[in-house]
Design a protein around this motif. Structure first.
Motif, PDB file in Angstrom:
ATOM      1  N   GLU A 161       0.832  -1.211   0.000  1.00 50.99           N
ATOM      2  CA  GLU A 161       0.000   0.000   0.000  1.00 50.99           C
ATOM      3  C   GLU A 161       0.863   1.256   0.000  1.00 50.99           C
ATOM      4  O   GLU A 161       0.535   2.272  -0.617  1.00 50.99           O
ATOM      5  CB  GLU A 161      -0.911   0.021   1.237  1.00 50.99           C
ATOM      6  N   ALA A 162       1.999   1.176   0.733  1.00 55.88           N
ATOM      7  CA  ALA A 162       2.878   2.348   0.825  1.00 55.88           C
ATOM      8  C   ALA A 162       3.594   2.615  -0.488  1.00 55.88           C
ATOM      9  O   ALA A 162       4.186   3.684  -0.670  1.00 55.88           O
ATOM     10  CB  ALA A 162       3.896   2.134   1.951  1.00 55.88           C
ATOM     11  N   GLY A 163       3.581   1.632  -1.394  1.00 56.76           N
ATOM     12  CA  GLY A 163       4.151   1.872  -2.717  1.00 56.76           C
ATOM     13  C   GLY A 163       5.459   1.165  -2.996  1.00 56.76           C
ATOM     14  O   GLY A 163       6.048   1.335  -4.058  1.00 56.76           O
ATOM     15  N   TYR A 164       5.939   0.357  -2.046  1.00 53.73           N
ATOM     16  CA  TYR A 164       7.158  -0.409  -2.320  1.00 53.73           C
ATOM     17  C   TYR A 164       6.823  -1.586  -3.239  1.00 53.73           C
ATOM     18  O   TYR A 164       5.675  -2.004  -3.348  1.00 53.73           O
ATOM     19  CB  TYR A 164       7.758  -0.942  -1.010  1.00 53.73           C
ATOM     20  N   VAL A 165       7.863  -2.124  -3.862  1.00 51.17           N
ATOM     21  CA  VAL A 165       7.693  -3.315  -4.697  1.00 51.17           C
ATOM     22  C   VAL A 165       7.944  -4.527  -3.809  1.00 51.17           C
ATOM     23  O   VAL A 165       9.061  -4.730  -3.330  1.00 51.17           O
ATOM     24  CB  VAL A 165       8.690  -3.299  -5.873  1.00 51.17           C
ATOM     25  N   VAL A 166       6.901  -5.321  -3.569  1.00 54.60           N
ATOM     26  CA  VAL A 166       6.984  -6.382  -2.571  1.00 54.60           C
ATOM     27  C   VAL A 166       6.889  -7.754  -3.230  1.00 54.60           C
ATOM     28  O   VAL A 166       6.058  -7.981  -4.107  1.00 54.60           O
ATOM     29  CB  VAL A 166       5.841  -6.234  -1.529  1.00 54.60           C
ATOM     30  N   LYS A 167       7.767  -8.648  -2.776  1.00 55.03           N
ATOM     31  CA  LYS A 167       7.643 -10.054  -3.155  1.00 55.03           C
ATOM     32  C   LYS A 167       7.373 -10.838  -1.886  1.00 55.03           C
ATOM     33  O   LYS A 167       8.096 -10.714  -0.904  1.00 55.03           O
ATOM     34  CB  LYS A 167       8.941 -10.562  -3.785  1.00 55.03           C
ATOM     35  N   SER A 168       6.326 -11.654  -1.910  1.00 55.43           N
ATOM     36  CA  SER A 168       5.907 -12.396  -0.724  1.00 55.43           C
ATOM     37  C   SER A 168       6.054 -13.890  -1.001  1.00 55.43           C
ATOM     38  O   SER A 168       5.631 -14.375  -2.058  1.00 55.43           O
ATOM     39  CB  SER A 168       4.447 -12.030  -0.420  1.00 55.43           C
TER      40      SER A 168
END
Lengths: 246, 675
Positions: free
Chosen positions: B87-94
């Motif tokens: 949501e904050a705009g980082y590029v996330v890999k889970s």
């Protein structure tokens, strides 16, 4: 107790599978999956590759396990496979064990299937859009107890896929209806209610699940006893949404 | 690591214990420099978190698209963190090893989640929740962290309600609360007996929403098998695609571990089958300190083991102790009788006898230890497993007579059904049998106030870190901590680290990357080519027996030394003699387990060394050498009011012990008494 097991073996999604027969000795106190653990230890001992099957919490809540047992999803009791115990069977029984059968759940190996379609259905709208930190006080909006209770009953779905495996049409409408009812019963879920149902049904069809013809096999197989009326709710919400032009 | 990382500084004082005090673990470890958490602001307790949030730098929103985050694990901590960072705009890999993020083991939590809302007007407050948590943790946690946890607890409930979590409500439409685990206020929010499930579904939906938005990408059936550290910073992970067997490398600016606890080192526990220590242990081997690894919570009310085939244990909610009475027969000869035929005067309601003030409601650690004592005396009930009957009765006959069967059904119906399903016995007519089981670990990777480990760029949240529960966790606080870390703490601290990013791009052939990949591959090759005779599970089971016997509810100097020897021998045999069939290039559950058991075999030894070093009894850690004349736990604050943070020194060298002194500025340390 001595048992004969007919188990579906399939090396990978692309390869052809076949039924194989094994003998195993179990005790009535074992869970069904512990019986398969015993079989796998024996196979390992003999130098045969163990049977792949999914399970995680083994207490009936994560939804990871799920086997077709003698043609019934999760077997003869109304519970998850991990909570089924061998005392439900008799000495000398032959048990047929297969993976979930559905176009939308391809077999990965032996008894493991890919249920990624369920995640994609949730992605299409199975949520309430609220960013972290943007929430008002929890008591800002009271929720009548009846609505909260109905939302909870629908929200207990564990996403195991037994409903799909049970359905002659391979439909996932019980899963869909459970989510649409859970969020639609709550005031917080109203803003996206009509777009949600349209988008989720669209994704459901896109994934290759079949249409619902109200047979109700899904409800009989559901280990969490999700009621059939969530499908009525789904259809009702879908009609309203279409009328509203969504 | 020989140099202290820049996240900590060395305090000047000596770390040696007073001379008159035995250093039980001498020879098993190397003393290291003390450490200090330098990120916790000083000043008034209630302003510290505000101060830190203000001082933590912010990554410019436009830059966040170029900053990448890896999150391992999708339980309450991991899913909420991945969603919030997305949501904050980082590029996330889970990443998760299950087939869907929704299956993580947070889902199995039953009881509830604490929050200092004071909706009941019963005198609850942030300070009271803080105080209860510090005391419940037996004064082995940090004041600053615990206060922050209590502060953000209220936001969690707001967030979850807004997401559509169907908490229990009263007829007026407002949220209901119940009391839990021996505290004096009603601050526990719940969704019948499935609170963990409902909270996790909320976090999972928030996560899937971000997947749809394109900020998070989920990798299911992917297991982290190595951490990549380049130039002293955590920069990526190596994972195994559990379907194709492919070994894949992923880079990021920061790595977050939310991989849960390691209770499965005991083989039998209430953890899910797949719960493991590999993600945190690989990080430990790369330089992250492991803190208080011996702090294990053993839950008193689980369904007993029925035989050698047992694969896991099932917890029955602690709330049962509100109405059930716990007893064993006075005479050994009665242990095989039908309990209903044992006369009242021949029953020993031992908790009511020993602890008249709290009776059956003593804390978890005490109830567990006394059950073990009764069974060790030969007064246990139920099936004999390996020569001992390990069970005590939890009897509802009095409650049913007093309140009526209907009232008991209303309160505990689902639990009674679950018990009947598993045991085949009807608890309405025959007393339940219960026995303690490993349930949660308070130990985990050492983190500072920012939740950052001793490896810069490696953050740890939820049960995987050590920070908030001290030596004993209170009921309904695990869910609170997981979501506090994931929704509200991490996003505010990680930004300070990311403000220096994006970091340099890493070449695929960087020596650190190649070395990590080679290590992963050679480990897999070893398992596949080893011509052994024993299954992975047989090793795991044997390790579990050693841990349970010597590093379980009661620990002794001699027992722990013996356990360390046994584990070393077992580990040696495992590497020579384990047998893994099938192929590495496909779904192979034996291979997955082999990697996990290999790491458990190293962790188990460290847990025993940690328990050997801590010659005191506190919370879930009971050393037989440190008890009062009445047999109660005796804490030794002068010697042990510190966090034991262990540094990996290589496979052949003893670990290095760094001590972080626990300073109590606001709460006075007291002895717990429940008599």
């Amino acid at each position: 107790m001595k048992l004969t097991l007919n188990i579906w073996r399939q090396a990978s999604t692309a390869s052809a599978g076949e039924m194989k027969t094994y003998q195993v000795e179990a005790s009535p106190d074992m869970s069904f999956l512990e019986m398969l653990d015993v079989l796998n230890e024996e196979l390992n001992e003999k130098g045969e590759e163990p049977v792949a099957f999914d399970s995680d919490c083994r207490e009936g809540i994560c939804g990871m396990c799920g086997l077709m047992i003698n043609g019934e999803p999760h077997g003869p009791e109304r519970t998850t496979t991990c909570q089924l115990h061998m005392r439900s069977f008799a000495d000398g029984d032959t048990i047929t064990i297969e993976p979930w059968r559905s176009t939308a759940f391809p077999v990965l190996k032996d008894l493991c299937v890919d249920r990624g379609a369920f995640d994609r259905i949730i992605q299409s709208g199975g949520y309430i859009s609220v960013n972290t930190g943007a929430a008002p006080d929890a008591h800002a909006t009271p929720v009548p107890k009846d609505n909260a209770d109905r939302a909870f009953d629908a929200a207990t779905c564990i996403g195991c896929g037994a409903c799909v495996a049970a359905c002659p049409n391979g439909s996932a409408t019980l899963f869909l209806g459970a989510k649409v009812t859970h969020l639609g019963e709550l005031p917080q879920g109203q803003a996206e209610r009509w777009s949600r149902v349209v988008d989720m049904v669209g994704q459901h069809d896109h994934e290759g699940f079949g249409g619902c013809t109200n047979i109700g096999e899904c409800v009989a197989a559901c280990p969490k006893e999700i009621p059939l009326d969530v499908i009525s709710q789904l259809n009702s919400d879908l009609r309203t949404a279409i009328r509203k032009g969504h | 690591m020989t140099d202290m990382p820049d996240t900590t500084t060395t305090a000047p004082e000596s770390a040696t214990a007073p001379a008159e005090f035995a250093d039980d673990a001498a020879g098993y470890y190397t003393p290291g420099d003390p450490i200090r958490d330098t990120k916790a602001p000083s000043g008034p307790l209630d302003e510290r978190w505000n101060t830190r949030q203000f001082e933590a730098r912010i990554a410019n929103p436009a830059n966040r698209r170029r900053l990448s985050v890896i999150v391992v694990g999708t339980g309450l901590a991991g899913a909420s963190a991945a969603a919030t960072l997305g949501e904050a705009g980082y590029v996330v890999k889970s990443f998760c090893y299950q087939d869907s993020p929704r299956r993580a083991h947070s889902i199995a939590a039953q009881g509830g989640i604490n929050a200092a809302k004071n909706y009941k007007g019963d005198g609850d407050s942030v300070y009271r929740l803080f105080y209860d948590t510090i005391k419940g943790g037996d004064y082995r946690s940090r004041e600053s962290n615990v206060y922050r946890l209590a502060q953000v607890s209220t936001n969690i409930i707001d967030q979850c309600v807004a997401q559509g979590v169907p908490f229990a409500r009263e007829y007026g439409g407002l949220l209901d609360n119940r009391s839990f685990g021996g505290v004096q206020v009603s601050r526990t929010f719940y969704a019948r007996g499935q609170t963990g499930q409902q909270l996790l579904i909320g976090a999972y939906q928030a996560l899937e929403r971000q997947v749809a938005a394109g900020t998070v990408r989920c990798y299911t059936r992917h297991e982290m098998v190595e951490l990549i550290v380049v130039d002293g910073r955590a920069r990526g992970i190596i994972v195994r695609d559990m379907v194709t067997g492919e070994i894949e490398t992923y880079f990021a600016d920061v790595v977050v571990l939310a991989s849960g606890g390691y209770g499965n080192v005991f083989f039998l526990s209430t953890n899910a089958m797949g719960c493991n220590v590999t993600a945190t242990w690989r990080a430990h081997r790369k330089g992250a300190y492991m803190a208080n690894p011996c702090f294990t919570q053993i839950h008193p009310t689980c369904i007993p083991v029925t035989g050698h085939h047992q694969s896991k244990l099932t917890l029955m909610s602690e709330s049962l102790r509100n109405d059930g009475r716990i007893w064993v027969p006075k005479k050994k000869a009665d242990c095989t009788k039908d309990p209903r035929d044992i006369a009242e005067e021949d029953r020993d309601y031992y908790l009511e006898r020993i602890y008249p003030a709290f009776g059956n409601l003593v804390p978890r650690d005490i109830a567990s230890r006394q059950a073990k004592n009764m069974c060790d005396e030969g007064r246990g009930v139920g099936p004999e497993v390996e020569g001992v009957r390990r069970g005590v009765y939890l009897d509802f006959a009095d409650a049913i007579e007093r309140l009526g069967r209907e009232a008991i059904e209303e309160k505990y119906g689902n639990l009674f059904d679950m018990y009947a399903r598993i045991t085949g016995e009807d608890p309405y007519s025959v007393p339940m049998r219960i026995y303690p089981a490993v349930h949660y670990v308070m130990g985990g990777l050492w983190v500072d106030y920012d939740l950052q480990t001793t490896i810069p760029g490696l953050f740890v949240i939820g049960e995987a870190n050590f920070s908030d529960h001290g030596a004993n966790r209170l009921g309904a606080s695990a869910l609170m901590q997981g979501l506090a870390d994931g929704y509200f703490v991490l996003s505010n601290t990680i930004r300070d680290y990311l403000a220096d990013g994006p970091f340099d791009r890493i070449a695929d052939d960087d020596p650190a990357v190649v070395e990590a990949q080679t290590a992963v591959q050679s480990r897999i090759d070893h398992f596949m080519s080893n011509t052994g005779t024993r299954s992975v599970d047989s090793y795991h089971r044997e390790l579990g027996n050693i841990m349970w016997e010597y590093c379980g509810m009661e620990r002794t100097e001699d027992g722990l030394r013996k356990a360390i020897d046994l584990i070393r021998t077992l580990r040696d045999d495992f590497w020579r003699n384990v047998k893994v069939l099938g192929s590495a290039e496909s779904l192979n559950q034996s291979l997955e387990r082999a990697g996990r058991v290999a790491d458990f075999l190293e962790l188990g030894e460290l847990m025993c060394i940690d328990a050997l070093n801590r010659r005191e009894s506190c919370g879930g850690h009971f050393r037989a050498e440190s008890q009062t004349e009445e047999g109660e736990a005796l804490r030794r604050d002068e010697q042990y009011s510190y966090v034991a943070a262990w540094e990996w020194a290589g496979p052949d060298d003893p670990p290095v012990l760094h001590k972080e002194d626990l300073v109590y500025e606001f709460v006075e340390m007291k002895a717990r008494s429940y008599k």
